[in-house]
Design an enzyme around this catalytic site. Structure first.
Site, PDB file in Angstrom:
ATOM      1  CE  LYS A 128      49.164 119.497  13.336  1.00  0.00           C
ATOM      2  NZ  LYS A 128      48.808 118.664  12.178  1.00  0.00           N
ATOM      3  CG  ASP A 168      45.352 118.206  13.985  1.00  0.00           C
ATOM      4  OD1 ASP A 168      45.933 117.474  13.167  1.00  0.00           O
ATOM      5  OD2 ASP A 168      45.335 117.962  15.213  1.00  0.00           O
ATOM      6  CG  ASN A 243      37.951 114.092   8.859  1.00  0.00           C
ATOM      7  OD1 ASN A 243      39.053 113.826   8.394  1.00  0.00           O
ATOM      8  ND2 ASN A 243      36.961 114.539   8.110  1.00  0.00           N
TER       9      ASN A 243
END
Length: 447
Positions: A128, A168, A243
């Site tokens: 990440k 993200d 989203n």
């Protein structure tokens, strides 16, 4: 072996080595709670330092990101990439641009990503990244300059066989475009498999935008079917309006449910007759406005400033906003208002207290590492298409997503039952994800 004492020692070591990182502590604690069941049945998983190695990232990269705003002022942000575990394949996980980003949050997200990626059954490891940069209120040129500076450093650490970032929070198609353009410029070649979430005209995949929200709904549908119930005609509440939330709303209504509320940080909107998804997309994705603006234009919708979206009566709740948004008190509200199913669309949006309430009140709960794995699964499908220079139809890719989410549900449910915890999808997801990674780590030696 005293399993409880062993696990307690592991956790105390993690607290000591990772001070000031509460989100990471929370994520590790949840997994270690599940691993007590594993170590009682299969004590060999305590060998070879497997658990200690699994909770320590392979690599942590922190870097300066200087950029110039439209007025000529220089700003300096901090960039991160935590390459957590590559035993199953190249690191895979999104980039988050948000002022709350720090090393502990990136580590929590990367740790969760290991298990999530394992559950997909696809050959991808966990990682990440992100920055404390806030894209809100910035011009396209400012965001472009920031992304180019960010990628100038990150680019030397990634590649289609090393580490494949995606989007993200705060990183959508616009940001991925700028990031990929700078990577291509630096590399001097078109390595389309190095980033996912790309535009359809230059290596992206259909369904990638919708995948996380769609996947959470597909998992919810599997949970309900296992109880002999259907999503059709169910009432659903969704937190968030980004989203993940938008496409969870879209898929839930496609499958016959009515979404009766959604939210953002300013408050929530009640929609007793369902959500006008096209209007919501226009408000949030095109005009970049708030949910209050949706309520002004949508028939039958009402905006509630502040308050708690979990106050609304429903059958299903999908927390799709951010970590720790749903606490124990809110979980009690959900139960009192008739909710029987909760699936995490965001990463770790439910606190430990909330999860305990779900168990006590007999609410079926799907953790994010299982329920929101659709996004990374479809990213991996994008990687497959890039590798084969192919492009799949929306219908075919959506079917692959449905199949993957169904497999995750079955694996999770079967594993929970195997350890005497039938219906506990937290335990099932943690153990199933862990065993696959741990077995591969043991096979590959101490590295």
């Amino acid at each position: 072996m005293d399993v409880d004492a062993t696990v307690k020692t592991y956790y105390e070591q993690i607290l000591q080595r990772n001070a000031g990182e509460p989100e990471f502590h929370q994520a590790v604690s949840e997994v270690l709670d599940s691993l007590t069941h594993v170590l009682r049945k299969d004590p060999h998983y305590a060998d070879m330092g497997l658990i200690q190695r699994l909770t320590e990232p392979e690599r942590q990269i922190i870097f300066r990101v200087p950029w110039v705003d439209d007025q000529g002022n220089v700003h300096v942000n901090r960039g991160f990439r935590v390459q957590f575990n590559s035993v199953l394949g190249p690191y895979k996980g999104g980039l988050r641009f948000h002022p709350s980003v720090n090393l502990g949050i990136i580590k929590f997200l990367g740790f969760e990503q290991i298990f999530k990626n394992s559950l997909t059954g696809l050959p991808i490891g966990g990682g990440k990244g992100g920055s404390d940069f806030d894209p809100k209120g910035r011009s396209d040129l400012e965001i472009m300059r920031f992304c180019q500076s960010f990628m100038t450093e990150l680019g030397r650490h990634i590649g289609d066989k090393i580490d494949v970032p995606a989007g993200d929070i705060g990183v959508g198609g616009r940001e991925i475009g700028y990031l990929f353009g700078q990577y291509r410029r630096m590399a001097g070649r078109h390595e389309s498999g190095t980033l996912t979430g790309k535009g359809l005209q230059w290596g992206g995949s259909l369904v990638r935008t919708e995948a996380t929200g769609y996947g959470a709904v597909y998992f919810t549908q599997e949970m309900m079917t296992a109880r002999g119930e259907r999503l059709h005609n169910a009432k659903v509440i969704v937190s968030g309006s980004g989203n993940v939330a938008i496409y969870a709303i879209e898929k839930a209504q496609e499958l016959g449910a009515t979404v009766v509320a959604f939210s953002d940080s300013s408050g929530y909107v009640t929609t007793p007759d369902g959500v006008d998804v096209e209007l919501l997309k226009d408000i949030k994705e095109v005009r970049r406005l708030r949910v209050a603006d949706y309520a002004k234009e949508a028939k039958g919708a009402a905006f509630h400033k502040g308050g708690n979206v979990w106050e609304v009566e429903a059958d299903v709740a999908l927390p799709c906003a951010t970590q720790n948004e749903l606490d124990g008190e809110s979980a009690e509200l959900l139960a009192d208002n008739g909710v029987k199913y909760v699936a995490e669309g965001a990463n770790m949006p439910c606190t430990h207290d909330a999860i305990r309430v779900f168990g006590k009140r007999k609410i079926d709960f799907a953790p994010g590492k299982a329920a929101n794995a659709g996004g990374v699964a479809t990213s991996a499908l994008e990687m497959q298409q890039n590798a084969s220079r192919d492009s799949w139809s929306f219908e075919y890719t959506d079917k692959r997503l449905r199949d993957i989410m169904g497999n995750i549900f079955r694996t999770t449910a079967k594993t929970a039952a195997e350890y005497g915890m039938e219906g506990d999808y937290v335990v099932g997801a943690n153990i199933a994800g862990f065993r696959k990674v741990a077995d591969a780590m043991a096979a590959q030696g101490v590295i």
